[in-house]
Design a protein around this motif. Sequence first.
Motif, PDB file in Angstrom:
ATOM      1  N   UNK A 106       0.844  -1.209   0.000  1.00 52.97           N
ATOM      2  CA  UNK A 106       0.000   0.000   0.000  1.00 52.97           C
ATOM      3  C   UNK A 106       0.871   1.249   0.000  1.00 52.97           C
ATOM      4  N   UNK A 107       1.928   1.222   0.800  1.00 56.76           N
ATOM      5  CA  UNK A 107       2.827   2.371   0.895  1.00 56.76           C
ATOM      6  C   UNK A 107       3.718   2.485  -0.342  1.00 56.76           C
ATOM      7  N   UNK A 108       4.379   1.420  -0.718  1.00 59.02           N
ATOM      8  CA  UNK A 108       5.394   1.484  -1.773  1.00 59.02           C
ATOM      9  C   UNK A 108       4.786   1.662  -3.156  1.00 59.02           C
ATOM     10  N   UNK A 109       3.590   1.102  -3.383  1.00 59.26           N
ATOM     11  CA  UNK A 109       2.950   1.197  -4.699  1.00 59.26           C
ATOM     12  C   UNK A 109       1.911   2.305  -4.775  1.00 59.26           C
ATOM     13  N   UNK A 110       1.838   3.139  -3.727  1.00 59.11           N
ATOM     14  CA  UNK A 110       0.885   4.265  -3.698  1.00 59.11           C
ATOM     15  C   UNK A 110      -0.542   3.804  -3.994  1.00 59.11           C
ATOM     16  N   UNK A 111      -0.952   2.733  -3.322  1.00 59.71           N
ATOM     17  CA  UNK A 111      -2.266   2.168  -3.623  1.00 59.71           C
ATOM     18  C   UNK A 111      -3.417   3.024  -3.125  1.00 59.71           C
ATOM     19  N   UNK A 112      -3.171   3.906  -2.157  1.00 59.31           N
ATOM     20  CA  UNK A 112      -4.265   4.730  -1.647  1.00 59.31           C
ATOM     21  C   UNK A 112      -4.944   5.489  -2.781  1.00 59.31           C
ATOM     22  N   UNK A 113      -4.169   6.019  -3.705  1.00 60.50           N
ATOM     23  CA  UNK A 113      -4.726   6.799  -4.818  1.00 60.50           C
ATOM     24  C   UNK A 113      -5.335   5.903  -5.893  1.00 60.50           C
ATOM     25  N   UNK A 114      -5.061   4.616  -5.837  1.00 55.96           N
ATOM     26  CA  UNK A 114      -5.677   3.689  -6.790  1.00 55.96           C
ATOM     27  C   UNK A 114      -7.071   3.274  -6.345  1.00 55.96           C
ATOM     28  N   UNK A 115      -7.303   3.317  -5.044  1.00 55.27           N
ATOM     29  CA  UNK A 115      -8.548   2.819  -4.466  1.00 55.27           C
ATOM     30  C   UNK A 115      -9.578   3.938  -4.441  1.00 55.27           C
ATOM     31  N   UNK A 116     -10.749   3.684  -5.000  1.00 52.48           N
ATOM     32  CA  UNK A 116     -11.818   4.677  -4.966  1.00 52.48           C
ATOM     33  C   UNK A 116     -12.637   4.515  -3.684  1.00 52.48           C
ATOM     34  N   UNK A 117     -13.366   5.539  -3.296  1.00 58.55           N
ATOM     35  CA  UNK A 117     -14.196   5.425  -2.095  1.00 58.55           C
ATOM     36  C   UNK A 117     -15.193   4.275  -2.152  1.00 58.55           C
ATOM     37  N   UNK A 118     -15.769   4.029  -3.318  1.00 54.36           N
ATOM     38  CA  UNK A 118     -16.735   2.934  -3.428  1.00 54.36           C
ATOM     39  C   UNK A 118     -16.075   1.579  -3.197  1.00 54.36           C
ATOM     40  N   UNK A 119     -14.836   1.420  -3.658  1.00 53.06           N
ATOM     41  CA  UNK A 119     -14.109   0.175  -3.402  1.00 53.06           C
ATOM     42  C   UNK A 119     -13.851   0.023  -1.908  1.00 53.06           C
ATOM     43  N   UNK A 120     -13.425   1.099  -1.272  1.00 50.23           N
ATOM     44  CA  UNK A 120     -13.162   1.048   0.165  1.00 50.23           C
ATOM     45  C   UNK A 120     -14.428   0.712   0.937  1.00 50.23           C
ATOM     46  N   UNK A 121     -15.553   1.332   0.552  1.00 52.21           N
ATOM     47  CA  UNK A 121     -16.820   1.057   1.234  1.00 52.21           C
ATOM     48  C   UNK A 121     -17.252  -0.382   1.026  1.00 52.21           C
TER      49      UNK A 121
END
Length: 474
Positions: A106-121
């Motif tokens: 998550x940190x090294x591949x910058x996955x936070x910006x890949x994940x949309x809010x709907x995916x997180x929900x």
Amino acid sequence: MAYRMTLRGERHVFADLAELFAKANEEKSGDQLAGIAAGSARERVAAKLALADVTLGEIVAAPLIDDAVTDLILRGQDTASFAPLASLTVGEFRELVLAPSFPARWRDDSLARAITPEIAAATAKIMSDKDLICAAKPLRTVTRCRNTIGEAGVLGVRVQPNHPADHLEGILLSVLDGLLHGCGDAVLGVNPARESVEQVGTILRGLGALVDALALPTQTCVLAHLTTQLAALAAGAPVDLLFQSVAGTEAANTSFGITLDLLAEGREAVLAHHRRDRPGDFVGEQVMYFETGQGSALSADAHHGVDQLTCEARAHGVARAFDPFLVNSVVGFIGPEYLADARQITRAGLEDHFVGKLLGLPMGCDVCYTNHVDADQNTNDDLLVLLVAAGCTFVMGVPSADDVMLGYQSTSYHDAAGMRELFNLRAAPEFTAWLTDRGLLVDGHLADPTGPVAALLTAGLDGALATLPSGPTR
């Protein structure tokens, strides 16, 4: 596109993704009020099973709402980082998130910006409370304004010294009380009882004068409407953090009196103020403080038939776009129409925290409830312990846990100090050094103030008040 699941011989059909999302949500009185909740526990489980088989690519390709917030979210998505995830189902993604290797990826591949809010929900909907805690804990987002928040081992505290008459001495005395408990590193943040440019400016100047008098390495904020804060800034008041409540739909934000363009303009105005008027005071350029809460879009009749967890995740998506210093879910504040009791508040708090952390936010929580909901201080303590175990970035410090201005129950200075002791946590590094240098922290533990320390604090208070004009709010 319809989604189907057969469970114990009973066939369940969900007309579209929005219905599937809503019926897969844990029980919430807000979803019931909106008429979109599952009708039974069996239907809820069937929806969760069906949702677990949906791919992340399907979710991104079929936005639940067509509005400016969706455009903002999709424009900001890192599509290159998302490509390897697109074929995963929600169930597979949940397994990935819970894997020990995920935090580094998550940190090294910058996955936070890949994940949309709907995916997180969607992911949160098929997770247990324990899953939400374990998955959120290692995800850290570090932000900087006057100090540094979010590092591992740090639990920040917002001092919330609200006063029912905006009496400045009362506000500043409450701040000193918070400092004695080691609180205030996240922000000294006041909700004004009366919103006017003059009143907001007076409180901002008072907080700023105290920070200067004590050389406090923290930031200040008055939680008025964004436009009122900007008018106070134009009139000469110092603004460290620009606050605004945000929601997950364009229509709900319109009901708050804001637009995405206004948020961008406000952020640029504060950054320009820092660079022009106060160079050297700041260690970073994260200048926004956002608050959210499940039910806000529904309360404005602006949820578009989408469940309140998903709307909350979209609010986090709005916040993320403006590089915030702090984001806070005021989880139990809106009322029992949206979260009926302690169980629902607990679940919502853990969901909001996990979703925010997964999306890369410096996520805190106002662990709170109103006096007309089925909760009490014991259940509030339970959620506080769970969130701190989950790595919450910051919590509230309210005098005696009772906000006498807003009329709700939260967490106190001693609650926050107790959590630091229980979990071996500390304040922000700059703030920890300040507490140690002043003798308020000895060998990492709070110490009773000596005479010289008390004199230092009261001298700082007197010095701050001496710089301000007298008036009815003094």
